[in-house]
Design an enzyme around this catalytic site. Structure first.
Site, PDB file in Angstrom:
ATOM      1  N   CYS A  65      31.039  32.024  41.952  1.00  0.00           N
ATOM      2  CA  CYS A  65      31.554  31.978  40.581  1.00  0.00           C
ATOM      3  C   CYS A  65      32.192  30.613  40.304  1.00  0.00           C
ATOM      4  O   CYS A  65      32.918  30.084  41.143  1.00  0.00           O
ATOM      5  CB  CYS A  65      32.580  33.086  40.376  1.00  0.00           C
ATOM      6  SG  CYS A  65      33.212  33.172  38.680  1.00  0.00           S
ATOM      7  N   CYS A  69      39.936  31.862  39.361  1.00  0.00           N
ATOM      8  CA  CYS A  69      40.945  32.929  39.350  1.00  0.00           C
ATOM      9  C   CYS A  69      41.492  33.123  40.773  1.00  0.00           C
ATOM     10  O   CYS A  69      40.740  33.429  41.703  1.00  0.00           O
ATOM     11  CB  CYS A  69      40.331  34.228  38.846  1.00  0.00           C
ATOM     12  SG  CYS A  69      39.540  34.085  37.214  1.00  0.00           S
ATOM     13  N   CYS A  72      40.696  36.211  43.207  1.00  0.00           N
ATOM     14  CA  CYS A  72      39.325  36.672  43.376  1.00  0.00           C
ATOM     15  C   CYS A  72      38.659  36.082  44.616  1.00  0.00           C
ATOM     16  O   CYS A  72      38.690  34.863  44.826  1.00  0.00           O
ATOM     17  CB  CYS A  72      38.504  36.324  42.135  1.00  0.00           C
ATOM     18  SG  CYS A  72      36.822  36.999  42.191  1.00  0.00           S
ATOM     19  N   CYS A 109      29.637  51.229  36.484  1.00  0.00           N
ATOM     20  CA  CYS A 109      30.113  49.932  36.020  1.00  0.00           C
ATOM     21  C   CYS A 109      29.244  48.833  36.634  1.00  0.00           C
ATOM     22  O   CYS A 109      29.211  48.680  37.859  1.00  0.00           O
ATOM     23  CB  CYS A 109      31.570  49.735  36.418  1.00  0.00           C
ATOM     24  SG  CYS A 109      32.654  51.048  35.807  1.00  0.00           S
ATOM     25  N   CYS A 141      29.044  50.959  31.790  1.00  0.00           N
ATOM     26  CA  CYS A 141      30.027  49.942  31.404  1.00  0.00           C
ATOM     27  C   CYS A 141      29.577  48.626  32.004  1.00  0.00           C
ATOM     28  O   CYS A 141      29.330  48.538  33.211  1.00  0.00           O
ATOM     29  CB  CYS A 141      31.420  50.310  31.906  1.00  0.00           C
ATOM     30  SG  CYS A 141      32.700  49.087  31.503  1.00  0.00           S
ATOM     31  N   CYS A 201      37.267  48.364  27.556  1.00  0.00           N
ATOM     32  CA  CYS A 201      37.921  48.684  28.822  1.00  0.00           C
ATOM     33  C   CYS A 201      38.587  47.408  29.315  1.00  0.00           C
ATOM     34  O   CYS A 201      37.909  46.399  29.542  1.00  0.00           O
ATOM     35  CB  CYS A 201      36.879  49.191  29.817  1.00  0.00           C
ATOM     36  SG  CYS A 201      37.490  49.401  31.505  1.00  0.00           S
ATOM     37  N   ARG A 271      43.021  54.232  34.657  1.00  0.00           N
ATOM     38  CA  ARG A 271      42.176  54.321  35.848  1.00  0.00           C
ATOM     39  C   ARG A 271      42.850  53.673  37.040  1.00  0.00           C
ATOM     40  O   ARG A 271      43.290  52.525  36.967  1.00  0.00           O
ATOM     41  CB  ARG A 271      40.827  53.645  35.582  1.00  0.00           C
ATOM     42  CG  ARG A 271      39.828  53.789  36.731  1.00  0.00           C
ATOM     43  CD  ARG A 271      38.501  53.138  36.383  1.00  0.00           C
ATOM     44  NE  ARG A 271      38.044  53.621  35.103  1.00  0.00           N
ATOM     45  CZ  ARG A 271      37.542  52.842  34.144  1.00  0.00           C
ATOM     46  NH1 ARG A 271      37.437  51.541  34.336  1.00  0.00           N
ATOM     47  NH2 ARG A 271      37.138  53.356  33.010  1.00  0.00           N
TER      48      ARG A 271
END
Length: 353
Positions: A65, A69, A72, A109, A141, A201, A271
């Site tokens: 990626c 962040c 992560c 998801c 999702c 979400c 959740r």
């Protein structure tokens, strides 16, 4: 405790706490934790009964990626030992999704690492959604990063029900965990998903060094966006990432955070997400008195509790897995979402939404 009685009463009326009340929940003592759980549990049972919605993650593309962040394992410069692979073929993803569906997952998801999808990526995901839908009726999702104009509408047309994009932490400290995009970019993507008629979400990650004020800030920012589901993650401090040494959470603090989120979002799907196994540990069953939704099985780059253990936990509590035929959201939220969809993508909610 009068505070908890007040908050439970507000939750039954769909009224949010004040900021001071939300902060007071986080400041309660460990001695009061059962009272906190009981008060939040009253709200949870009022809107969702004893149902537990099961969700299942399929990692469509892992690692590499370009975003930085700090939390992560797939970030730019990460030294974490995780699998790295490009897009799964639609049938491969459908095979993975079928395993979760067979175990009772109501929502699949679909997640892909990256800043955001290209239009070609959206087409790939549309083909994947079609392949999964051939295996059975399930909510989809998508979680693909920052959306550009029109991409949410394309996903809705392809059969996606929801879009996930977490705010993660408060606007005030967002720059401390990420420099390649900002808090407003995330807010914009949540709004784009809503405008496209997708169920929004969006949630948070606790344990990154934030203050109580930061947790309350992000909980209320999510309420301002009127999200339908709020995943609450607890930091998994991966070796090879900047937050590898952050082990600041206790099971009791995790429960207080979940209760605060439930009081701020009384009738939304809350959740229990990543990190629950390592931070809540033996207190996981108490959390199910507060939340009404969990992930089943593994997460993106870390293993979760065995699905069989999750199902046994739900049964031992006297709870029940939410069936495909049972609406997830309270009736008033379903009506509100249908109205938004008609103004947005023009699609209709599935009967089990």
């Amino acid at each position: 405790m009068s505070l908890l009685e007040t908050l439970a009463g507000k939750g039954l009326r769909r009224e949010p706490p004040t900021r001071d009340e939300a902060l007071a929940v986080l400041a309660t003592s460990d001695d009061d934790i059962l009272d906190v759980v009981a008060a939040a549990g009253r709200v949870r049972r009022h809107w969702f009964g004893r149902r537990v919605k099961l969700n299942y993650l399929v990692n469509l593309k892992s690692g590499l990626c370009p975003e930085d962040c700090s939390y992560c394992s797939q970030r730019l410069g990460s030294q974490a030992d995780v699998l790295k692979y490009t897009w799964l073929k639609p049938e491969e993803a459908a095979d993975a999704a079928a395993a979760g569906m067979a175990a009772g997952a109501k929502r699949v998801c679909l997640v892909a690492s990256g800043r955001g999808p290209s239009d070609r990526d959206v087409e790939r995901v549309a083909d994947t959604i079609a392949a999964i839908k051939e295996r059975g009726d399930v909510e989809i999702c998508a979680c693909l990063g920052l959306l550009r104009d029109g991409q949410g509408e394309r996903l809705a047309k392809a059969g996606a029900h929801a879009y996930n994009h977490n705010l993660n932490t408060s606007e005030g400290v967002y720059g401390d965990i990420c420099t390649t995009h900002d808090f407003s970019d995330r807010q914009d993507t949540v709004q784009k998903s809503k405008d496209a008629g997708l169920s929004p979400c969006s949630g948070l990650i606790a344990g990154m060094g934030e203050t109580d004020e930061d947790l309350v800030d992000v909980a209320f920012a999510l309420r301002d966006l009127d999200v339908d589901s709020v995943p609450v993650n607890f930091l998994i401090p991966f070796d090879g990432t900047p937050l590898a040494e952050r082990w600041a959470l206790t099971p009791q603090r995790c429960l207080r955070i979940l209760a605060m989120v439930r009081f701020v979002h009384p009738d939304a799907e809350v959740r229990l997400a990543g990190g629950r196994e390592i931070h809540l540990r033996s207190l996981q069953p108490l959390a199910l008195h507060v939340v009404n939704s969990i992930f089943l099985g593994d997460y993106l780059t870390s293993e979760g509790q065995a699905g069989k253990a999750d199902l046994e936990m739900i049964e031992d509590l006297g709870f029940e897995v939410e069936g495909a035929e049972t609406p997830s959201m309270p009736e008033h939220r379903r009506a509100e979402t249908v109205s938004v969809r008609r103004r947005g993508a023009g699609t209709a909610l599935p009967p089990n939404a």
